[in-house]
Design a protein around this motif. Structure first.
Motif, short mmCIF file in Angstrom:
data_model
loop_
_atom_site.label_atom_id
_atom_site.label_comp_id
_atom_site.label_asym_id
_atom_site.label_seq_id
_atom_site.Cartn_x
_atom_site.Cartn_y
_atom_site.Cartn_z
N MET A 142 5.57 30.54 12.50
CA MET A 142 5.21 30.49 11.08
C MET A 142 4.77 29.06 10.73
SD MET A 142 8.24 32.73 9.29
CE MET A 142 7.55 32.39 7.67
N LYS A 143 3.74 28.96 9.86
CA LYS A 143 3.23 27.65 9.48
C LYS A 143 3.28 27.48 7.97
CE LYS A 143 -0.19 27.43 13.22
NZ LYS A 143 -1.65 27.32 13.52
N THR A 144 3.50 26.26 7.54
CA THR A 144 3.42 25.92 6.12
C THR A 144 3.05 24.44 6.01
OG1 THR A 144 4.54 26.04 3.97
CG2 THR A 144 5.85 25.26 5.84
N SER A 145 2.60 24.04 4.84
CA SER A 145 2.20 22.64 4.64
C SER A 145 3.10 21.97 3.61
CB SER A 145 0.75 22.55 4.19
OG SER A 145 0.56 23.24 2.96
N PHE A 146 3.26 20.67 3.75
CA PHE A 146 4.08 19.88 2.83
C PHE A 146 3.31 18.62 2.44
CE2 PHE A 146 7.24 22.24 5.32
CZ PHE A 146 8.08 22.72 4.32
N ASN A 147 3.48 18.21 1.18
CA ASN A 147 2.94 16.95 0.69
C ASN A 147 4.08 16.13 0.08
OD1 ASN A 147 0.20 17.44 1.26
ND2 ASN A 147 -0.02 18.65 -0.61
N SER A 148 4.16 14.87 0.43
CA SER A 148 5.19 14.01 -0.15
C SER A 148 4.66 13.35 -1.41
CB SER A 148 5.61 12.93 0.86
OG SER A 148 4.62 11.91 0.92
N GLU A 149 5.52 12.64 -2.11
CA GLU A 149 5.08 11.79 -3.21
C GLU A 149 4.48 10.52 -2.61
OE1 GLU A 149 8.57 10.80 -5.42
OE2 GLU A 149 9.55 9.84 -3.72
N MET A 150 3.87 9.68 -3.44
CA MET A 150 3.33 8.40 -2.96
C MET A 150 4.49 7.46 -2.64
SD MET A 150 0.03 8.81 -2.97
CE MET A 150 -0.76 7.18 -2.95
N ILE A 151 4.50 6.95 -1.41
CA ILE A 151 5.56 6.03 -0.98
C ILE A 151 4.93 4.88 -0.21
CG2 ILE A 151 7.37 7.80 -0.88
CD1 ILE A 151 6.88 8.06 2.09
N ASP A 152 5.70 3.81 0.02
CA ASP A 152 5.21 2.68 0.79
C ASP A 152 4.76 3.14 2.17
OD1 ASP A 152 5.64 0.83 -1.20
OD2 ASP A 152 7.64 0.32 -0.52
N ALA A 153 3.64 2.59 2.63
CA ALA A 153 3.07 3.02 3.91
C ALA A 153 4.06 2.81 5.06
CB ALA A 153 1.78 2.26 4.18
N GLU A 154 4.79 1.71 5.03
CA GLU A 154 5.77 1.45 6.10
C GLU A 154 6.82 2.55 6.16
OE1 GLU A 154 4.86 -0.71 3.81
OE2 GLU A 154 4.41 -2.68 4.69
N PHE A 176 -2.00 10.76 6.51
CA PHE A 176 -1.61 10.00 5.32
C PHE A 176 -2.81 9.91 4.39
CE2 PHE A 176 0.63 8.50 9.06
CZ PHE A 176 1.95 8.66 8.68
N VAL A 177 -2.55 9.98 3.09
CA VAL A 177 -3.63 9.95 2.09
C VAL A 177 -3.34 8.82 1.11
CG1 VAL A 177 -4.91 11.24 0.36
CG2 VAL A 177 -3.91 12.44 2.32
N MET A 198 0.84 -1.20 0.00
CA MET A 198 0.00 0.00 0.00
C MET A 198 0.87 1.24 0.00
SD MET A 198 -2.85 1.16 2.81
CE MET A 198 -3.74 2.69 2.66
N LYS A 199 0.50 2.19 -0.85
CA LYS A 199 1.25 3.44 -0.92
C LYS A 199 0.38 4.60 -0.45
CE LYS A 199 4.37 2.11 -4.66
NZ LYS A 199 5.61 2.22 -3.86
N VAL A 200 1.01 5.54 0.21
CA VAL A 200 0.31 6.74 0.70
C VAL A 200 1.23 7.94 0.50
CG1 VAL A 200 -1.03 5.49 2.45
CG2 VAL A 200 1.21 6.43 3.04
N ARG A 201 0.64 9.12 0.61
CA ARG A 201 1.47 10.32 0.66
C ARG A 201 1.30 10.97 2.03
NH1 ARG A 201 -2.87 12.43 -2.53
NH2 ARG A 201 -3.83 14.26 -1.55
N ILE A 202 2.33 11.65 2.47
CA ILE A 202 2.30 12.33 3.77
C ILE A 202 1.86 13.77 3.57
CG2 ILE A 202 3.64 13.01 5.79
CD1 ILE A 202 5.67 10.82 5.00
N GLU A 203 0.90 14.19 4.34
CA GLU A 203 0.48 15.60 4.36
C GLU A 203 0.70 16.13 5.78
OE1 GLU A 203 -3.43 16.33 2.94
OE2 GLU A 203 -3.01 15.62 0.90
N LEU A 204 1.46 17.19 5.90
CA LEU A 204 1.73 17.71 7.25
C LEU A 204 1.74 19.23 7.26
CD1 LEU A 204 4.91 18.85 7.63
CD2 LEU A 204 5.40 16.44 7.30
N ILE A 205 1.49 19.75 8.44
CA ILE A 205 1.60 21.19 8.68
C ILE A 205 2.78 21.39 9.62
CG2 ILE A 205 0.52 23.24 9.67
CD1 ILE A 205 -2.18 22.10 8.84
#
Length: 217
Positions: A15-27, A47-48, A1-8
């Motif tokens: 100061m705040k900002t958000s980041f999204n990763s590429e799709m990677i293995d859930a582990e 995780f999405v 299973m692959k997911v992407r990480i979304e974080l603030i």
């Protein structure tokens, strides 16, 4: 299973900002998220998955723990060949999966006589692979199907229309089997070089060489 990480992310000055990763293995996503949280600057993290479903760290860990004893992280390669002279078809598939913390490869081929074209053989090879997934007990999971047939891949993606009755019949059988097993397919068109293992299995079937094996990788 692959997911992407979304974080603030929040800096010491607020100061705040958000980041999204590429799709990677859930582990791997869990390990990375835990490392990021050690900084103490992650305000929120989720995780999405490929269906845009969201998971917390706890939920994703529980899901991964629950599927460890079943086949998962499945990648399938399939290929079919048709001999005009003998009217025989060779089907081949190789299935890569994880189970109980180990990685496996299943190889299977088959020789059949009732088909009439190479495209039918390609569809039959895909069906053979799905039948093997059923034997493994795969259900309600995403599965990646790799093949070098533009006809099969694009028709199963519904990017190309399927006008031939024989091919439409195969496509319907495959879709019904997928629904029965709860498999969520992703179809990828790969080169013949990338698909050489399944191609060899199909060729061996036409040569009368039967292959069925499961090995640990």
């Amino acid at each position: 299973m692959k997911v992407r990480i979304e974080l603030i992310y929040k800096t010491p000055k607020g100061m705040k900002t958000s980041f999204n990763s590429e799709m990677i293995d859930a582990e791997d996503a869990i390990l990375i998220s835990e490392d990021l949280e050690k900084t103490g600057r992650v305000k929120s993290i989720k995780f999405v998955d490929h269906r845009e479903g969201t998971w917390s760290v706890k939920e994703l860990k529980e899901f991964l723990k629950g599927i460890q004893t079943e086949p998962h992280d499945i990648i399938v390669y399939f290929d079919g060949g048709f001999d005009l002279e003998t009217k025989h078809s060779g089907l081949g598939c190789s299935i890569y999966y994880k189970q109980n913390g180990k990685s496996y490869r299943l190889r299977k081929n088959s020789l059949i006589e009732e088909l009439h074209t190479n495209n039918e053989a390609e569809y039959a090879a895909l069906y053979l692979a799905i039948d093997e997934l059923e034997q493994l007990g795969v259900h309600h999971l995403p599965v990646q199907f790799n093949g070098d047939s533009q006809v099969v891949i694009n028709q199963m993606r519904e990017e190309w229309a399927c006008f031939e009755d024989a091919l439409r019949s195969w496509a319907d059988r495959i879709e019904n089997k997928m629904k029965k097993l709860g498999i969520e397919p992703e179809y990828l068109l790969v080169s013949r070089k990338e698909n050489k293992e399944a191609d060899k299995l199909a060729t061996q079937a036409l040569q009368g060489i039967e292959i069925i094996s499961t090995t640990e990788k």
